[in-house]
Structures are given as C-alpha cells and as structure tokens.
Scaffold this active site. Structure first.
Site, PDB file in Angstrom:
ATOM      1  CE  LYS A  87      -4.347   1.221   2.282  1.00 23.37           C
ATOM      2  NZ  LYS A  87      -5.111   1.021   3.525  1.00 23.37           N
TER       3      LYS A  87
HETATM    4  O1  G3P Z   1      -9.288   2.198   4.308  1.00 23.93           O
HETATM    5  C1  G3P Z   1      -8.952   3.469   4.792  1.00 23.93           C
HETATM    6  C2  G3P Z   1      -9.540   3.636   6.130  1.00 23.93           C
HETATM    7  O2  G3P Z   1      -8.867   2.872   7.071  1.00 23.93           O
HETATM    8  C3  G3P Z   1      -9.715   4.994   6.588  1.00 23.93           C
HETATM    9  O3  G3P Z   1     -10.911   4.981   7.228  1.00 23.93           O
HETATM   10  O4  G3P Z   1     -12.617   5.742   8.769  1.00 23.93           O
HETATM   11  O5  G3P Z   1     -10.212   6.389   9.126  1.00 23.93           O
HETATM   12  O6  G3P Z   1     -11.537   7.376   7.260  1.00 23.93           O
HETATM   13  P1  G3P Z   1     -11.331   6.196   8.148  1.00 23.93           P
END
Ligand code: G3P
Length: 218
Positions: A87
C-alpha cells in the site's frame, strides 16, 4: 464486488473470515497502532499472522515517504507472503514507486485518493488497487460515492485495469452504494459488514415461522 475488512484486529478478521464472504484485508499505520503493534519485527509478524488467517489479498502500507525508502520497504513487505499487496500513498514518490513495483510484478494499493485526477495517475502507474476514501470525502461535505462513479466511468472508458477499492467506508449504506457505483472492492469495518444483515422484517418473519412450527408440532 470483493469484500475486504479494514482492520488489523485479528479477532475481527477471524470473525469476518468465518462468515465465508471475506476476500481480503486492508490495514494502515493508524489501524496497526490502534492494535498496539509497534516495532518493525512485530509489524512484519502481524502481517504474517493476518495472511495465515485469510486466503486473500492483504494490504500492508509503507511508512517511508521517499522513493528509495518506499521501494526498500515495499520489497520487504512483498517478500513476506504472496498475498501481500504493498500500500503506497498518492504522492509523487508514491506514484514513482507504484510504477517501479508494477515493473517488478509486485502488486500495489494506491491509498489516500480523493480525486479522479489522482485515480488516473495511479492507473497509469499500474496500481492493482485504488483506494478512494469515501467516508473522509463525505466528512468534508463532498460526495464520496459520486467520486466512485466518476472513477468507474473513466476506468471503463479508458480500459484501465486498476480495481476500484472503496475505502474509509463507515456504514452498510456506503457498501450498497459503492456496489451500485461500480466499485470492484469495498473495504469496511466489521460493524458495517454486520449491519448488512439487519432488517426487522427478517427477525419478525423468523420469529413467526418458528412460533407457527412450534404450535403445529406441540
Ligand atoms: O481504508 C482506509 C480507512 O482505514 C480509513 O478509514 O474511517 O479512518 O476514514 P477512516
């Protein structure tokens, strides 16, 4: 559409895997830190533990921000297991690194994507997956699903093979709307996956079936 779980929590990964619908896992440095996984050795071992649970792609994120660091780190991560996908953030050095990994046959997930322009760059570099952060886009009063639709249209017109991986998913509706918008993959917390099961008429209907069966058979 493939289902990935977006966590580094091994119990949740096991629980999702037992549903029989899990295709992979995504992690990021914040999710690893949340589980208290620190230090290079522990981090690498944790990725191996995830790969031992799930028979599917596991995204492992580089921490380096310069091209050489990303390449060195990404090659180390990719060597851990055949299911590891490196990633890489959507930056100038990130796109150079994705291009390098593509030439070497190392699969990548381009992360922190917030625009169609960035999606085009990642596809040109040969990213395996592209991660638009739909929840964070919604958080800033833009429309995350609209971005998925736009990228899906561009990729279809241009014949790009990069898979659209809807990320930063927060709820079951995000999953349904990502599927409708043309996402190839959705990565979500366990709570969003479990939310898909819920419908009061299912519960009411099942209770009625069981009550009728009991009455008829007593
Ligand atoms: O896949 C990306 C994710 O982990 C981010 O999620 O909820 O932190 O915006 P969030």
């Amino acid at each position: 559409m493939k289902f990935f779980i977006d966590t580094a929590n091994l119990d949740q990964i096991r629980e999702a895997n037992e549903l029989g619908i899990l295709d992979g896992v995504t992690t990021n440095p914040s999710l690893m830190a949340k589980e208290g996984i620190t230090g290079q050795e522990n981090i690498l071992n944790h990725y191996k533990a995830i790969c031992a649970i799930v028979d599917g792609d596991v995204s492992a994120e580089v921490i380096s921000t310069d091209f050489n660091g990303m390449v060195e780190e990404g090659e180390r991560l990719a060597a851990l297991h055949t299911n590891i996908v490196v990633k890489v953030p959507m930056t100038v050095d990130g796109v150079k690194a994705i291009s390098h990994f593509t030439k070497k046959g190392i699969r990548t997930n381009c992360t922190l994507v917030f625009s169609s322009g960035q999606a085009i760059l990642a596809a040109k570099a040969g990213a395996t997956y592209l991660s638009p952060f739909i929840g964070r886009i919604d958080d800033s009063s833009w429309d995350g699903i609209e971005l998925i639709e736009q990228i899906a249209e561009i990729y279809s017109i241009q014949g790009y093979e990069t898979e659209i991986l809807a990320a930063s998913v927060r709820n079951p509706l995000h999953i349904v709307r990502s599927a409708q918008a043309g996402a190839d993959v959705v990565t979500c917390p366990l709570s969003a996956i479990m939310g898909l099961f819920k419908h009061p008429l299912t519960d009411i209907g099942l209770a009625q079936f069981l009550a009728d069966h009991k009455k008829a058979n007593s």
